[in-house]
Design a protein around this motif. Structure first.
Motif, PDB file in Angstrom:
ATOM      1  N   ARG A 164      45.837 -23.331  35.022  1.00  0.00           N
ATOM      2  CA  ARG A 164      46.060 -22.229  34.074  1.00  0.00           C
ATOM      3  C   ARG A 164      45.050 -22.271  32.934  1.00  0.00           C
ATOM      4  N   ILE A 165      44.725 -23.468  32.493  1.00  0.00           N
ATOM      5  CA  ILE A 165      43.728 -23.625  31.424  1.00  0.00           C
ATOM      6  C   ILE A 165      42.390 -23.018  31.846  1.00  0.00           C
ATOM      7  N   HIS A 166      42.080 -23.140  33.139  1.00  0.00           N
ATOM      8  CA  HIS A 166      40.803 -22.635  33.629  1.00  0.00           C
ATOM      9  C   HIS A 166      40.877 -21.168  34.062  1.00  0.00           C
ATOM     10  N   GLY A 167      42.012 -20.524  33.784  1.00  0.00           N
ATOM     11  CA  GLY A 167      42.125 -19.078  33.872  1.00  0.00           C
ATOM     12  C   GLY A 167      41.899 -18.456  35.233  1.00  0.00           C
ATOM     13  N   ILE A 168      42.523 -18.983  36.263  1.00  0.00           N
ATOM     14  CA  ILE A 168      42.359 -18.372  37.579  1.00  0.00           C
ATOM     15  C   ILE A 168      43.169 -17.082  37.662  1.00  0.00           C
ATOM     16  N   THR A 169      42.650 -16.112  38.384  1.00  0.00           N
ATOM     17  CA  THR A 169      43.312 -14.823  38.591  1.00  0.00           C
ATOM     18  C   THR A 169      43.057 -14.382  40.033  1.00  0.00           C
ATOM     19  N   GLU A 170      43.670 -13.260  40.427  1.00  0.00           N
ATOM     20  CA  GLU A 170      43.429 -12.736  41.769  1.00  0.00           C
ATOM     21  C   GLU A 170      41.960 -12.379  41.957  1.00  0.00           C
ATOM     22  N   LYS A 171      41.318 -11.925  40.892  1.00  0.00           N
ATOM     23  CA  LYS A 171      39.897 -11.586  40.977  1.00  0.00           C
ATOM     24  C   LYS A 171      39.013 -12.820  40.881  1.00  0.00           C
ATOM     25  N   ARG A 172      39.563 -13.887  40.323  1.00  0.00           N
ATOM     26  CA  ARG A 172      38.832 -15.155  40.229  1.00  0.00           C
ATOM     27  C   ARG A 172      39.709 -16.272  40.787  1.00  0.00           C
ATOM     28  N   PRO A 173      39.979 -16.245  42.087  1.00  0.00           N
ATOM     29  CA  PRO A 173      40.885 -17.231  42.684  1.00  0.00           C
ATOM     30  C   PRO A 173      40.257 -18.613  42.750  1.00  0.00           C
ATOM     31  N   ALA A 174      41.111 -19.608  42.878  1.00  0.00           N
ATOM     32  CA  ALA A 174      40.657 -20.987  43.039  1.00  0.00           C
ATOM     33  C   ALA A 174      40.921 -21.422  44.475  1.00  0.00           C
ATOM     34  N   LEU A 175      40.063 -22.285  44.976  1.00  0.00           N
ATOM     35  CA  LEU A 175      40.291 -22.900  46.279  1.00  0.00           C
ATOM     36  C   LEU A 175      40.917 -24.262  46.057  1.00  0.00           C
ATOM     37  N   PHE A 192      51.075 -19.391  41.501  1.00  0.00           N
ATOM     38  CA  PHE A 192      49.850 -18.598  41.385  1.00  0.00           C
ATOM     39  C   PHE A 192      49.715 -17.465  42.401  1.00  0.00           C
ATOM     40  N   GLY A 193      50.574 -17.442  43.421  1.00  0.00           N
ATOM     41  CA  GLY A 193      50.508 -16.368  44.404  1.00  0.00           C
ATOM     42  C   GLY A 193      49.124 -16.253  45.026  1.00  0.00           C
ATOM     43  N   PRO A 194      48.576 -15.024  45.085  1.00  0.00           N
ATOM     44  CA  PRO A 194      47.278 -14.814  45.725  1.00  0.00           C
ATOM     45  C   PRO A 194      46.084 -15.315  44.910  1.00  0.00           C
ATOM     46  N   SER A 195      46.346 -15.907  43.761  1.00  0.00           N
ATOM     47  CA  SER A 195      45.253 -16.421  42.937  1.00  0.00           C
ATOM     48  C   SER A 195      44.735 -17.762  43.435  1.00  0.00           C
ATOM     49  N   VAL A 196      45.373 -18.304  44.466  1.00  0.00           N
ATOM     50  CA  VAL A 196      44.881 -19.551  45.056  1.00  0.00           C
ATOM     51  C   VAL A 196      44.711 -19.397  46.558  1.00  0.00           C
ATOM     52  N   LYS A 197      43.667 -20.026  47.063  1.00  0.00           N
ATOM     53  CA  LYS A 197      43.447 -20.138  48.503  1.00  0.00           C
ATOM     54  C   LYS A 197      43.663 -21.605  48.857  1.00  0.00           C
ATOM     55  N   ILE A 198      44.376 -21.867  49.947  1.00  0.00           N
ATOM     56  CA  ILE A 198      44.786 -23.234  50.269  1.00  0.00           C
ATOM     57  C   ILE A 198      44.227 -23.651  51.617  1.00  0.00           C
ATOM     58  N   SER A 199      43.650 -24.858  51.650  1.00  0.00           N
ATOM     59  CA  SER A 199      43.071 -25.354  52.901  1.00  0.00           C
ATOM     60  C   SER A 199      43.227 -26.863  52.991  1.00  0.00           C
ATOM     61  N   LEU A 200      43.554 -27.342  54.183  1.00  0.00           N
ATOM     62  CA  LEU A 200      43.555 -28.779  54.426  1.00  0.00           C
ATOM     63  C   LEU A 200      42.138 -29.324  54.368  1.00  0.00           C
ATOM     64  N   GLY A 201      41.165 -28.474  54.730  1.00  0.00           N
ATOM     65  CA  GLY A 201      39.767 -28.866  54.664  1.00  0.00           C
ATOM     66  C   GLY A 201      39.152 -29.229  55.994  1.00  0.00           C
TER      67      GLY A 201
END
Length: 251
Positions: A164-175, A192-201
């Motif tokens: 949250r401190i780094h301000g992720i949004t749907e337009k600026r999602p985090a991986l 965060f809903g769609p504001s994050v993309k999740i991957s095992l890698g």
């Protein structure tokens, strides 16, 4: 420059041979087929049984002898305490036996740098159990990956606040990448809903290959680690150490 990379600190142990930055070959444990299985193998299982046969197999299929390598790269944590020790012991044995230089690499950095196709905030997450994760934040801008935080360990809420401190949004999602991203996927998506993309890698290749690539500039500049002095990054006490400290405080 041909470098052998080794990772036993994460859930999916791996070895990789990299030549001038290009992957020649890699071997690793098959990844979990589901989130439940991912949680069950998060501490790496039988890494000790896997690592030496995997190295031998990799060298044989590439017609490489250990003594011809430019160096050895190894992930030194944070991650599984046992896994980190296995990797370091293996690398030190090879280094002493063949007179090879060694470079230790942060597991979280090796995990993050794999995501070459993602531009923006990358949250590297490894499951630390007890509802905690090992975490570090990075930002990718084209080919450049910059570190935003040091490696840390903390509860899920700590990571949520950090993102949250780094301000992720749907337009600026985090991986969010790593087994810590998958095991606690419900918490991340709830916050965060769609504001994050999740991957095992797994789709990004092995940590061993990335450790080898990350180490190359240090081998070239001869800023390698003292083999005998390479130390693991634990970030917290092992369960045995915690119990010992607790018994000391209460006795």
């Amino acid at each position: 420059m041909r470098i052998l990379g080794i990772d036993t600190a994460s859930a999916i142990a791996s070895v990789a041979l990299v030549d001038e930055g290009e992957l020649i070959a890699e071997e690793f444990h098959e990844p979990a087929k589901s989130k439940v299985e991912a949680a069950s193998v998060r501490l790496g299982g039988n890494h000790a049984e896997f690592i030496l046969p995997a190295i031998q197999s990799l060298l044989e299929q590439t017609h490489t002898v250990v003594s011809s390598l430019s160096g050895l790269a190894v992930t030194i944590g944070p991650g599984s305490f046992t896994g980190v020790r296995i990797g370091l012991a293996t690398v030190k044995g090879l280094a002493y036996g063949c007179g090879l230089p060694v470079v230790g690499v942060s597991t979280l950095q090796a995990n993050a740098v794999r995501a070459k196709e993602f531009s923006g905030l990358i949250c590297s997450l490894l499951d630390a159990r007890k509802n905690e994760v090992y975490v570090a934040l990075f930002r990718r801008d084209g080919e450049a990956l910059s570190r935003l935080t040091e490696d840390a360990v903390g509860p899920i809420d700590f990571v949520i606040d950090l993102l949250r401190i780094h301000g992720i949004t749907e337009k600026r999602p985090a991986l969010l990448v790593g087994d810590g991203a998958v095991v606690y996927e419900c918490q991340w998506t709830r916050s965060f809903g769609p504001s994050v993309k999740i991957s095992l890698g797994r789709e990004y290749g092995s940590l061993a290959a990335q450790a080898a690539r990350l180490s190359e500039h240090r081998f070239r500049s001869r800023s390698v680690d003292d083999v005998g002095a390479v130390e693991p990054i634990y970030l917290r006490w092992s369960e045995a150490e915690r119990k010992l400290r607790l018994s000391t405080l209460t006795s």
